[in-house]
Structures are given as C-alpha cells and as structure tokens.
Design a protein around this motif. Sequence first.
Motif, mmCIF file in Angstrom:
data_model
loop_
_atom_site.group_PDB
_atom_site.id
_atom_site.type_symbol
_atom_site.label_atom_id
_atom_site.label_comp_id
_atom_site.label_asym_id
_atom_site.label_seq_id
_atom_site.Cartn_x
_atom_site.Cartn_y
_atom_site.Cartn_z
ATOM 1 N N ASP A 133 6.573 9.901 11.610
ATOM 2 C CA ASP A 133 7.005 8.410 12.466
ATOM 3 C C ASP A 133 8.540 8.448 12.879
ATOM 4 O O ASP A 133 9.006 9.601 13.539
ATOM 5 N N PRO A 134 8.488 7.304 13.109
ATOM 6 C CA PRO A 134 9.988 7.469 14.506
ATOM 7 C C PRO A 134 11.265 7.982 13.776
ATOM 8 O O PRO A 134 11.317 8.555 14.682
ATOM 9 N N GLU A 135 11.226 8.117 12.138
ATOM 10 C CA GLU A 135 12.378 8.423 11.834
ATOM 11 C C GLU A 135 12.273 10.547 12.534
ATOM 12 O O GLU A 135 13.495 11.069 12.653
ATOM 13 N N THR A 136 11.133 10.648 12.289
ATOM 14 C CA THR A 136 11.551 12.142 12.784
ATOM 15 C C THR A 136 10.624 12.448 13.991
ATOM 16 O O THR A 136 11.457 13.819 14.196
ATOM 17 N N GLN A 137 10.409 11.346 14.606
ATOM 18 C CA GLN A 137 10.794 11.807 15.884
ATOM 19 C C GLN A 137 12.194 11.659 16.575
ATOM 20 O O GLN A 137 12.578 12.797 17.697
#
Length: 547
Positions: free
Chosen positions: A476-480
């Motif tokens: 997900d964007p946060e983990t990326q």
Amino acid sequence: MKAEHLSLHFGAQQIYDDCGFILEPRDKVGIVGVNGAGKSTLFKVLLGIEKLDEGAIELPELRIGFLPQEIKIEKEHEDMTVWEYVSKARPIDELQEKIGKEYEKLAKYPDSQKILERINQIQEDIDACDIGNMDNELLKIMERMNLQDLVDRRMVDLSGGQKSKVAFARVLFENAGLLLLDEPTNHLDAETKKFVANYLRNYRGMVLVISHDQEFLDIVTNKTLFLNKVTHKTKVYRGNYSFFRKARANELSEQEKRISEQEREIRRMEEFIMRTKAAKRSNTAFIRQGQIREKQLEKKLDSLEVREEAYQKVEMNINPSKQSGKTPLELQNISFHYPDGPMLHDKLSFSLTRGEKFLIVGENGVGKSTLLKLIIGQLQPDSGSVIMSQNTTVAYYAQEFEILNENETILDNIKSYDFTESETRSMLANFLFHDEDVFKQVKVLSPGEKARVALCKILMKKANLIILDEPTNHFDPETQKIIGENFHDYNGTLVMVSHNPSFVEQIGITRMLVLPPREAPEPRLALIKNYSRELLDYYYYLNSDLI
C-alpha cells in the motif's frame, strides 16, 4: 450495482457490518482501504467465491472479467500461443453451441417463454462479442500493449511480466460488462500503463479497480469506494483517488474537532459531578443537579464517537553488516539468450561504485529480470563474466516470490543461523506477523503478506548489495513510502527494476541502464547527474535529449 445490508465474518474477524453502496453501469470505481478491510474479499463475493453472512449485491445479467493480483496460467492453457489464449476470452464457440441447443429445445416447445428469454440473453452475449470487428479489436490491444512480437510464443515460455500483460490483454479483449481488476499495473511498463489507463477510462462497462497506484486511479476512476476497517462500513466518494484523500482528510479533521469538543464537555460534566458529591447533604438542589448530570454523562459516553484506529506500520532496518569493496559489482561483456529465443543481452558491460542506486528500465520482455538473475548467478551467461568484490554480500527480492518456499511456514522461510528464534520473531513482528501468524504456510498468504515475508527475508541478510525486482508491487502507499525512505538512506549498493515512478524518485537514483526494444541495436547505459521524473517517463525514447 446495488449492495444492501452486507455482513461478513471470518471467524471472530468482522469484515462488513450492515453496509451497502450503489454504483452506476458505466462507473469506473477505485476500491480503497487498508490491508484487511475487505477489498479482495468484495471481488470474491462478486465472483461467487465467498458467501455473505447476510445481505446481497444486485447485479444485472452480465459477464464478469477478472484480473487477479497473482497471475497463474492454468495447465490446459500453457501450450496455447499468446494469440490463442487472448482470443479465447470471447467465448464465441461456447455461446453459439448454447444458442443452438436452445433452438433445438424451442422446436419441441415453441410456446416456451423461458426458452425464448434464454435465447435472447445468449444472443445479447453474442452481439456483445462484436464478431465482425473482433480481430481488429484484438490486434489493436495486442499492438498497443506491445505484445505483437509474442503472438506465436507459448504461454509457458513467457516471463512473469509478459504473462501479466497477456492476462490483462485477455481481460480487456473479453469485453465483459463488469471488469474486476486487482492491482492491474503491477507489471506494466510506462507506455503500456498509459494505453491501459485511457482504454479503461473510456470502457463501455463498469470497472472496479483495487490498486496502490495512485496516479493510475486518478486517471481511470470517477468514483472511489472506501472500505473502512474500523467501522466495517462502506462509503462512495464521487471523485478519483486524490479527491477521496482530500475529502477523507477533511472528514477526519472534522471528526477530531467533534470528538475533542465532546471530550471537553465530558470533562466539565465529570468535574461538576465530583463537586456535587463533595457538597454538604443539606445542599439538596445542588446534589440533585449532580444526579441529573450523571444521567446526561452516561448518554454522552454512550454516544461518544470513536477515533480512527492507528494501524501498525512496517518497521525496517536495512544497514549492511559490513562494507563492500569500492567496486562491488562488475559485468564484463555479458551475452545471454534463452534456448530458441532471441539474444536478450549482447556484450553488456558496466560496473557499480559502492553506494550507488542503479535503476534498470525497459519494456516488458527485454530482459530486466533476466539480467538480475544473471547478476545473482541464478542464470549463467552464454559468454562474459559477472564479477563481485570479495566482501560483496547479496540479497535478492524476486517479483514473483521465487525466494520463498510456499510449503514452509513464515518462520521457516526466514530462519537464519545468525539470529535466535526470538530475534527472528521480533523481526517478523516489525513486518506485522505476530504470535501464531508465524506458523502459517506461505501458500495461504495474500500477495501483500508474501511481499512482507520476502522483504523481511532479504533484510535479515544485512547485505551490502541489494537487488530488487519490482519491490512495490503488492504494498500500500504508506508501506511504499516507508520502504522508499529506508532504501534512500541505505548506505550499501542498490540495483533495482521498478515501474513505479514515485518510488524511484524517492530512492535517489544515481544512474540508469536503458534496455531498448528488441529491434533496437544494443542496450544503452545512461549516466545521470540530475535525475528527473521526466527522464523515467520518457526512457523508451532512446534518442531523446534527456539521456
């Protein structure tokens, strides 16, 4: 599409709680929410794979095209050519056989309204296949997705990225009334992604997309369906992903203001009640007021809004345990081709300086993943040498999780003699695998969970040369963002293949190797001093002034 009173549990875990939504026939909808909110589960419900505990989703009679996150070519399709595999997406033969059988039944029962209705439905499906224009449409999709050179190749002989593109082409060509796309851009190069985005935006049916590619969602979607893991409810926002983010941020800000005001009011009431309890017994009016406030306080506490839960995030530490030599990796005149295949690399040479962030780009099928496998020794070159300095230690992240044993547990996959079980489990906890989770077999995990295991495994090596093949596909964007920040600060050497421009920008690339299409004469090494987003967007123009 109309969903009403949806409820679903997996054991003690609640996914949906009496929620619903309405979507229009030609809507292009981004499905968003944190991991575990029920995005892929919604697709399984629509496909009939999962059953709801309560509620229903009303759909008109239409064909559903589905692109799963993990592409697995079925055994009976492996020997098909790419052309055969994609063209079979429109079931002309099956439909014509079905309508023929219905006409035979109609001859026996000419007054049957049910048979006539079935014939009309099948005829609509045949008309939707657009037989007269079918070959032209297939050619257009194949050419625009740069698959024309693969039409005679067998499915079993394709690379992972090629299989993904072919599977996507098949779904587009199917011309279904409803498309369900789960992380569709994972293996697409920039040029193909642009075509697909425009194709879907103008698609005549409904499209539901689960994607962590925010730019893709912004281009394609006109609505966003948010699945809230805290409330287990759903909400439709009339805008793309960027619109949703702003609207959601405003909602949370307003919610925080309301909750803060409610909490202040509760504190004032509690203080007043405490004073009334300390008052003299003779002050009956004051005490009575306190009793009234106590009842009001109970109601206030019952109606107090709940703040959104702060979800755990992946934690990383990727510093190498030792330093490599000044030139950790050198390729000298590498040439390679697969049996019966074209030459992928011809006398390719380059060397890396310690601490470099080196990006490899090119269209699908030009040999990016192959080059990484040559570097790590998984493949052997036809000629030439891969030379690593004496102190170089290597960790490799494979885009199709080849480094994981699917039949082993999470814990067994990352066990190392360098760490105790307690240390290993602590590291897994940083990647959100707690308690009994570590004993799950990898084969039962979602693609996102497998990606976390694979990333954990390579980081535990504390290598000074890390090789990444599409590292953001399932995050997900946060983990990326967390991964990008960590690799930006990594003081070892990094070699990476990625089609994610935002992630690439975050890393801080120093040089880039451009692998051109097969018809181009030879690969070209681009030395980059001032890396820019435009450079990545236009890498396939080999004669551009940008490189």
